[in-house]
Design a protein around this motif. Sequence first.
Motif, mmCIF file in Angstrom:
data_model
loop_
_atom_site.group_PDB
_atom_site.id
_atom_site.type_symbol
_atom_site.label_atom_id
_atom_site.label_comp_id
_atom_site.label_asym_id
_atom_site.label_seq_id
_atom_site.Cartn_x
_atom_site.Cartn_y
_atom_site.Cartn_z
ATOM 1 N N THR A 39 0.878 -1.044 0.122
ATOM 2 C CA THR A 39 -0.067 -0.030 0.247
ATOM 3 C C THR A 39 0.897 1.387 0.095
ATOM 4 O O THR A 39 0.285 2.332 -0.566
ATOM 5 N N HIS A 80 4.419 2.808 10.720
ATOM 6 C CA HIS A 80 3.722 2.377 12.263
ATOM 7 C C HIS A 80 4.174 1.167 12.721
ATOM 8 O O HIS A 80 3.611 0.372 13.689
ATOM 9 N N LYS A 296 -6.429 2.110 16.479
ATOM 10 C CA LYS A 296 -7.031 0.696 16.218
ATOM 11 C C LYS A 296 -7.579 0.274 17.507
ATOM 12 O O LYS A 296 -8.614 -0.473 17.406
ATOM 13 N N ARG A 327 1.030 10.391 10.323
ATOM 14 C CA ARG A 327 -0.334 10.155 10.849
ATOM 15 C C ARG A 327 -0.560 10.814 12.141
ATOM 16 O O ARG A 327 0.349 10.846 13.021
ATOM 17 N N TYR A 378 -12.934 2.531 5.721
ATOM 18 C CA TYR A 378 -12.740 2.471 7.056
ATOM 19 C C TYR A 378 -13.347 3.639 7.644
ATOM 20 O O TYR A 378 -13.668 3.682 9.136
ATOM 21 N N THR A 400 -8.364 1.890 0.040
ATOM 22 C CA THR A 400 -7.361 2.135 1.106
ATOM 23 C C THR A 400 -5.903 2.397 0.537
ATOM 24 O O THR A 400 -5.539 1.705 -0.356
ATOM 25 N N GLY A 401 -5.420 3.389 1.110
ATOM 26 C CA GLY A 401 -3.942 3.769 0.870
ATOM 27 C C GLY A 401 -3.873 5.214 0.253
ATOM 28 O O GLY A 401 -4.851 5.951 -0.371
ATOM 29 N N GLU A 420 -7.645 9.226 6.038
ATOM 30 C CA GLU A 420 -7.864 8.118 6.282
ATOM 31 C C GLU A 420 -8.228 7.935 7.879
ATOM 32 O O GLU A 420 -7.731 8.789 8.705
ATOM 33 N N ASN A 422 -7.398 6.272 10.184
ATOM 34 C CA ASN A 422 -6.299 6.269 10.902
ATOM 35 C C ASN A 422 -5.394 7.685 11.134
ATOM 36 O O ASN A 422 -4.296 7.579 11.918
ATOM 37 N N ARG A 560 -10.734 -7.145 3.730
ATOM 38 C CA ARG A 560 -9.912 -6.986 2.598
ATOM 39 C C ARG A 560 -8.484 -7.481 3.141
ATOM 40 O O ARG A 560 -8.296 -7.247 3.991
ATOM 41 N N SER A 562 -4.716 -7.139 3.693
ATOM 42 C CA SER A 562 -3.881 -5.954 3.967
ATOM 43 C C SER A 562 -2.825 -5.834 2.869
ATOM 44 O O SER A 562 -2.486 -6.793 2.283
ATOM 45 N N GLY A 563 -2.612 -4.454 2.622
ATOM 46 C CA GLY A 563 -1.414 -4.254 1.556
ATOM 47 C C GLY A 563 -0.191 -4.196 2.296
ATOM 48 O O GLY A 563 0.944 -4.079 1.686
ATOM 49 N N THR A 564 -0.147 -4.321 3.803
ATOM 50 C CA THR A 564 1.350 -4.104 4.326
ATOM 51 C C THR A 564 1.540 -5.080 5.297
ATOM 52 O O THR A 564 2.667 -5.141 5.793
ATOM 53 N N ARG A 569 -7.945 -8.051 6.738
ATOM 54 C CA ARG A 569 -8.323 -6.894 7.795
ATOM 55 C C ARG A 569 -9.886 -7.010 7.741
ATOM 56 O O ARG A 569 -10.389 -7.173 6.785
#
Length: 610
Positions: A39, A80, A296, A327, A378, A400-401, A420, A422, A560, A562-564, A569
Amino acid sequence: MTAPTIHHGSSIPIPPAQLASLIDAHPKPPTLSSYSYGTAGFRYPAPLLPCAFVRMGIFSALRSASLGGEEVGVMITASHNPEEDNGMKLADSNGGMLDAAWEEHAVSLANAPNSKEAMVLISTLTRYIKGKYPQKNGGLPKMVVHVGRDTRSHSPGLAKLVVRAALAMGATVIDHGEVSTPMLHHFVMHANGHLLPGIIPQRCNESGYYEIMAFSYAALLRTGKLDGVGGKRLANTKELVIDGACGIGALKIDTFRKIFGKLNAEGCVGLPMLRTVNFPGEGPLNEICGAEYVQKLQLPPNLYSPKDKLMGMSKGYMTSFDGDADRVVFHFEDVNGKFHLLDGDKIAVLVSSFIQEELRCIDPDGQAVKCGVVQTAYANGSSTLYLKNVVKTNVVVAKTGVKFVHAAAHHHFDVGVYFEANGHGTVLFGPKFYDFIAQADAKLRGTPRNNRANIALRRLRLLPALVNQSVGDAMSDMLLVDAILYLRGWDLNTWAQLYSDMPSKQAKVKVADRTVIATNDNETAATAPEALQKALQSAMDAMAAAENRSDGPKPRCFVRPSGTEDAVRVYAEANTQNGADSLASEAMMLIYKLCGGVGSPPQPFITNRL
Ligand SMILES: CC(=O)N[C@H]1[C@@H](OP(=O)(O)O)O[C@H](CO)[C@@H](O)[C@@H]1O
Ligand SMILES: [Mg+2]
């Protein structure tokens, strides 16, 4: 604050055999099947990265050449994620994320099985660039690569590999040392200032960054004294506490504190006291602290700083950054000791309503510039409803991303706010906004300096300087939010009460291969495996029937890959915490059963909050 170190590569590129042996010296890790860009760039346990970093040093030089010598950037960070991980984010010459087509070249080069195949890719790209920008000496155009890194212990070693490889290509490398991700993107954006309409290029280094942020922030505060309604700092917003996640943000806030001291001495009113907790070395990076943990888990951060640093500290006005300070979320403890989170959705609501209000002071019909907010799946359902019904702005849901939300904000709006949930986000101002400002300037010339439209114009004009135009930026966003609260005379409680979040739950499930799950474009529904969405929909319908509410958003859940991270998730929201938890538990079980869950079955959540 240190000046960057500039390294000049040789004007004669090193022979291909030497480049190949640099690649050979850092072979692909045998345990890794392939690197993926994810991501937000490459992100892996640090020992797996030297191979990719050498190649990306070469790649970044080529990327700069492919843009005819525009400057690009490499940020070494795993954001993160835990201290053991590291990674890389590549900044294109406009300061944004790497162009998607070149992302593919980056991935191919990172994954070339050996130096021979890597050299084939390098020479293909080189030939293409030489064809596009023929040089008198037959070589590549000028190449400039900015390098920055976070505070992870392995970041300096990995940065050295990037620098060495880019120098081997003949690039000039500007090594900024320890900086936040958004600072690095900001430097790159200002290094190519001609690319962006309306941006006055600043010095592309730390002092240029602090200057533009601090001075536009102070100027925004100053407008509070003009209209007689804003410019009030309530007692519980006098000290702003920043949880630095034991990462780079904590160090950089210290510089702001010094600048604030000077501004104060010069008579600038309204500045809060900045107090930083969770410095690098005081606790583990991003662990039980920082934006990711706080958002989270919806819990306050652990405070690792020694007692004397915490003495007399109030928890009434706090922010948490993540490990690379791109963030930010806000939070506070109320008089009853209850924790309240103000996440990216709340920031989007505050910022977009402020900007719209100021625009309307000049253009009451709100027709001149198209404003809107980009959210992801989200985003809390209550925030979307509030944006549409109360702020009365346009809302678009993107994948997302950052690269997707950023692109959507550019594409859809003249003033595009994206956040986002987050806490990663910013506001993008497009050409029509700058035209609007120029026209307003002409229209209002000669009118009383302190009428509301003139104040609005002054405020709006400052925003593109204060708000990082390249990527989301914890420090820039924090100053923006603080200025808005000050101008409105609000504290976090007033802001929090704009709307109540629907109770929500986020979770992760491990599966053998997360690519078996596919989703629609904005990830709100699963398209594979076939049975999954139907089952999720039945769970949502059952929850809606059980809640039996005619008003407000309906219970919702989506899943979905996760891309990281190597996980799927799960997100669920409902009108009660119990409902959100049980919907999330059900979705987790469905993933486990239908998508090849590994390990023992997920345990249902037991609600402990009402
Ligand atoms: C739910 C969530 O927070 N997802 C994060 C996370 O991506 P995933 O693809 O969900 O792992 O990391 C991204 C990069 O920092 C960030 O853009 C995104 O919002
Ligand atoms: Mg980050």
